[in-house]
Design a protein around this motif. Structure first.
Motif, PDB file in Angstrom:
ATOM      1  N   LEU A  97       0.821  -1.220   0.000  1.00 25.43           N
ATOM      2  CA  LEU A  97       0.000   0.000   0.000  1.00 25.43           C
ATOM      3  C   LEU A  97       0.852   1.266   0.000  1.00 25.43           C
ATOM      4  N   ALA A  98       1.873   1.319   0.829  1.00 26.02           N
ATOM      5  CA  ALA A  98       2.683   2.539   0.923  1.00 26.02           C
ATOM      6  C   ALA A  98       3.342   2.869  -0.413  1.00 26.02           C
ATOM      7  N   GLU A  99       3.907   1.845  -1.046  1.00 24.22           N
ATOM      8  CA  GLU A  99       4.581   2.052  -2.331  1.00 24.22           C
ATOM      9  C   GLU A  99       3.612   2.553  -3.400  1.00 24.22           C
ATOM     10  N   ARG A 100       2.426   1.931  -3.485  1.00 25.09           N
ATOM     11  CA  ARG A 100       1.468   2.312  -4.508  1.00 25.09           C
ATOM     12  C   ARG A 100       0.850   3.680  -4.220  1.00 25.09           C
ATOM     13  N   LEU A 101       0.557   3.959  -2.967  1.00 25.64           N
ATOM     14  CA  LEU A 101      -0.036   5.255  -2.632  1.00 25.64           C
ATOM     15  C   LEU A 101       0.920   6.383  -2.981  1.00 25.64           C
ATOM     16  N   GLU A 102       2.175   6.223  -2.647  1.00 27.43           N
ATOM     17  CA  GLU A 102       3.163   7.262  -2.962  1.00 27.43           C
ATOM     18  C   GLU A 102       3.274   7.451  -4.476  1.00 27.43           C
ATOM     19  N   ALA A 103       3.250   6.349  -5.219  1.00 31.50           N
ATOM     20  CA  ALA A 103       3.360   6.445  -6.682  1.00 31.50           C
ATOM     21  C   ALA A 103       2.149   7.143  -7.283  1.00 31.50           C
ATOM     22  N   GLU A 104       0.954   6.845  -6.785  1.00 29.94           N
ATOM     23  CA  GLU A 104      -0.253   7.434  -7.354  1.00 29.94           C
ATOM     24  C   GLU A 104      -0.372   8.912  -7.011  1.00 29.94           C
ATOM     25  N   LEU A 105       0.050   9.297  -5.818  1.00 29.71           N
ATOM     26  CA  LEU A 105       0.017  10.717  -5.459  1.00 29.71           C
ATOM     27  C   LEU A 105       1.065  11.512  -6.227  1.00 29.71           C
ATOM     28  N   SER A 106       2.112  10.837  -6.695  1.00 33.52           N
ATOM     29  CA  SER A 106       3.213  11.520  -7.388  1.00 33.52           C
ATOM     30  C   SER A 106       2.989  11.655  -8.886  1.00 33.52           C
ATOM     31  N   LYS A 107       1.905  11.093  -9.398  1.00 38.56           N
ATOM     32  CA  LYS A 107       1.668  11.149 -10.838  1.00 38.56           C
ATOM     33  C   LYS A 107       1.481  12.597 -11.303  1.00 38.56           C
ATOM     34  N   PRO A 108       2.065  12.954 -12.433  1.00 36.11           N
ATOM     35  CA  PRO A 108       1.855  14.307 -12.968  1.00 36.11           C
ATOM     36  C   PRO A 108       0.366  14.554 -13.202  1.00 36.11           C
ATOM     37  N   GLY A 109      -0.084  15.713 -12.802  1.00 40.06           N
ATOM     38  CA  GLY A 109      -1.474  16.071 -13.024  1.00 40.06           C
ATOM     39  C   GLY A 109      -2.426  15.612 -11.931  1.00 40.06           C
ATOM     40  N   TYR A 110      -1.908  14.926 -10.912  1.00 37.53           N
ATOM     41  CA  TYR A 110      -2.802  14.508  -9.836  1.00 37.53           C
ATOM     42  C   TYR A 110      -3.387  15.745  -9.144  1.00 37.53           C
ATOM     43  N   VAL A 111      -4.706  15.757  -8.984  1.00 35.13           N
ATOM     44  CA  VAL A 111      -5.391  16.872  -8.332  1.00 35.13           C
ATOM     45  C   VAL A 111      -5.915  16.391  -6.979  1.00 35.13           C
ATOM     46  N   PRO A 112      -5.472  16.993  -5.890  1.00 32.57           N
ATOM     47  CA  PRO A 112      -5.857  16.500  -4.565  1.00 32.57           C
ATOM     48  C   PRO A 112      -7.292  16.853  -4.191  1.00 32.57           C
ATOM     49  N   ARG A 113      -7.981  15.898  -3.615  1.00 29.66           N
ATOM     50  CA  ARG A 113      -9.242  16.071  -2.920  1.00 29.66           C
ATOM     51  C   ARG A 113      -9.213  15.113  -1.738  1.00 29.66           C
ATOM     52  N   PRO A 114      -9.948  15.385  -0.666  1.00 32.60           N
ATOM     53  CA  PRO A 114      -9.834  14.543   0.522  1.00 32.60           C
ATOM     54  C   PRO A 114     -10.035  13.058   0.214  1.00 32.60           C
ATOM     55  N   ILE A 115      -9.134  12.248   0.739  1.00 34.94           N
ATOM     56  CA  ILE A 115      -9.223  10.797   0.628  1.00 34.94           C
ATOM     57  C   ILE A 115      -9.960  10.264   1.849  1.00 34.94           C
ATOM     58  N   ALA A 116     -10.919   9.370   1.623  1.00 40.73           N
ATOM     59  CA  ALA A 116     -11.591   8.683   2.719  1.00 40.73           C
ATOM     60  C   ALA A 116     -10.800   7.411   3.029  1.00 40.73           C
ATOM     61  N   LEU A 117     -10.262   7.340   4.224  1.00 40.11           N
ATOM     62  CA  LEU A 117      -9.402   6.220   4.601  1.00 40.11           C
ATOM     63  C   LEU A 117     -10.204   5.208   5.411  1.00 40.11           C
ATOM     64  N   GLY A 118     -10.429   4.036   4.810  1.00 40.38           N
ATOM     65  CA  GLY A 118     -11.168   2.993   5.504  1.00 40.38           C
ATOM     66  C   GLY A 118     -12.665   3.129   5.306  1.00 40.38           C
ATOM     67  N   ILE A 119     -13.172   2.754   4.130  1.00 35.68           N
ATOM     68  CA  ILE A 119     -14.597   2.835   3.841  1.00 35.68           C
ATOM     69  C   ILE A 119     -15.177   1.439   3.641  1.00 35.68           C
ATOM     70  N   ASN A 120     -14.543   0.642   2.787  1.00 32.54           N
ATOM     71  CA  ASN A 120     -14.999  -0.728   2.540  1.00 32.54           C
ATOM     72  C   ASN A 120     -14.440  -1.706   3.575  1.00 32.54           C
ATOM     73  N   THR A 121     -13.712  -1.176   4.512  1.00 35.11           N
ATOM     74  CA  THR A 121     -13.140  -1.943   5.610  1.00 35.11           C
ATOM     75  C   THR A 121     -12.780  -0.929   6.680  1.00 35.11           C
ATOM     76  N   ASP A 122     -12.639  -1.365   7.920  1.00 36.28           N
ATOM     77  CA  ASP A 122     -12.210  -0.423   8.966  1.00 36.28           C
ATOM     78  C   ASP A 122     -10.685  -0.410   9.001  1.00 36.28           C
ATOM     79  N   ALA A 123     -10.123   0.764   8.768  1.00 33.92           N
ATOM     80  CA  ALA A 123      -8.664   0.883   8.735  1.00 33.92           C
ATOM     81  C   ALA A 123      -8.028   0.592  10.078  1.00 33.92           C
ATOM     82  N   TYR A 124      -8.830   0.597  11.158  1.00 33.80           N
ATOM     83  CA  TYR A 124      -8.304   0.321  12.502  1.00 33.80           C
ATOM     84  C   TYR A 124      -8.894  -0.958  13.092  1.00 33.80           C
ATOM     85  N   GLN A 125      -9.173  -1.940  12.234  1.00 37.90           N
ATOM     86  CA  GLN A 125      -9.573  -3.250  12.734  1.00 37.90           C
ATOM     87  C   GLN A 125      -8.367  -3.910  13.416  1.00 37.90           C
TER      88      GLN A 125
END
Length: 353
Positions: free
Chosen positions: A108-136
């Protein structure tokens, strides 16, 4: 309909076929006695090398257009979880498989960093833990959610978190720093103040008291918190609505929302089995009220109505929520106003040579 009680600590004893299974097996009595094989209780975790980790959606009735889920499946075992049917895509059952056969996106860390670094990425709030609880519970060892927070902080990227887990306090250091930059808000899912109802409805979540204490602690450290009363279930927990809102306000929540029980796909059968096992005296009445709120069906997926339903019961629930939220000062909209302007791709550290 089966009314077998689930193993202690699990939401269901059932493991129905997923809707994509090419074959199905059925148990037949051949006259020879044998004990029925118990459902799997141990949690199994397998790793996945995800191709992408930011999921997109265009739903008009949710407040985000992208999300990150570190895991597939959820050990919390909430019987009503709308994400259960997604386990079918992995040839697993939305029943006890969803609670016990989990998948961790270990890259996850590797892919998230790569996707945020893509040219043209436009930030909007990310919902962390929707289809699963991120703190299970799995997060204690895997620490994928913490890795995601570290990356989002480095990129100055805003995020929303929704959870039932008190484990979130482990990451108070990161959340506090994100909050100081107006980059995070946290919503706690509150369903009941009754520990026994919590035990059978969402067995491996934090207790109601632990959730409220976590909410207060985050609030005291400057992290904006809200409450989501989800789901409200007729004749099971809807009578707690006002008390839940009061408890949320008293522990730092500044806004609140609610969702009427949703029963898409396989969840309808699982939930009805759960009702027969735990509330046989009112199971038919509960389902009658649900169907009255869903156009006569177990579920109505239409945008605009799927979150709150329609009809007499749904309208009364909506009115009760509006009156209580206004009285308690919890009726404000999107109070966090997270900042997207700080986003930047960190420069790679230059070599000294």
């Amino acid at each position: 309909m089966s009314s077998i009680l689930p193993p202690r600590g699990r939401g269901t004893a059932s493991n129905p076929h997923n809707r994509f299974a090419p074959t199905r097996s059925e148990v037949e009595d051949d006259g020879w006695y044998q004990d029925e094989a118990p459902p799997c209780r141990a949690t199994e975790v397998r790793s996945e090398q995800a191709k992408t980790v930011i999921s997109r959606n265009q739903s008009p009735d949710v407040g985000f257009d992208r999300s990150v889920n570190p895991y597939r499946g959820c050990e919390h075992g909430c019987i009503y979880c709308f994400a259960r049917p997604s386990h079918a895509y992995w040839d697993l059952s939305p029943g006890i498989d969803f609670e016990t056969r989990l998948i961790a996106k270990t890259n996850l860390a590797e892919r998230l960093e790569a996707e945020l670094s893509k040219p043209g990425y436009v930030p909007r709030p990310i919902a962390l833990g929707i289809n699963t609880d991120a703190y299970q519970p799995l997060e204690r060892d895997q620490r994928l959610t913490r890795q995601a927070l570290e990356i989002l902080l480095r990129f100055r990227h805003p995020l929303h978190i929704i959870t039932k887990g008190s484990l979130i306090l482990r990451d108070l250091d990161l959340l506090g720093e994100l909050a100081s930059l107006n980059l995070v808000s946290v919503a706690f899912s509150l369903t009941t103040l009754d520990n026994e109802l919590k035990r059978i409805m969402e067995p491996r979540t934090a207790s109601p008291g632990a959730r409220l204490r976590a909410m207060r602690t985050l609030h005291e450290h400057g992290v904006p918190v809200s409450a989501v009363l989800a789901p409200m279930i007729p004749m099971v927990n809807d009578m707690e609505l006002e008390r839940l809102l009061e408890a949320a306000r008293d522990n730092g929540a500044r806004s609140a929302g609610y969702i009427l029980l949703r029963l898409p796909l396989e969840i309808a059968e699982l939930f009805q089995q759960w009702l027969q096992a735990h509330f046989p005296d009112r199971a038919e009445h509960v389902m009658s009220l649900i169907r009255q709120s869903r156009g006569g069906k177990d579920y109505d997926s239409r945008f605009g109505t799927r979150m709150h339903g329609e009809g007499a019961f749904a309208d009364l629930l909506a009115r009760r929520f509006q009156v209580a939220a206004r009285r308690l000062g919890l009726d404000r909209r999107d109070y966090a106003g997270l900042d997207c302007s700080l986003f930047q791709v960190p420069r790679a550290q230059m070599s000294l040579f």
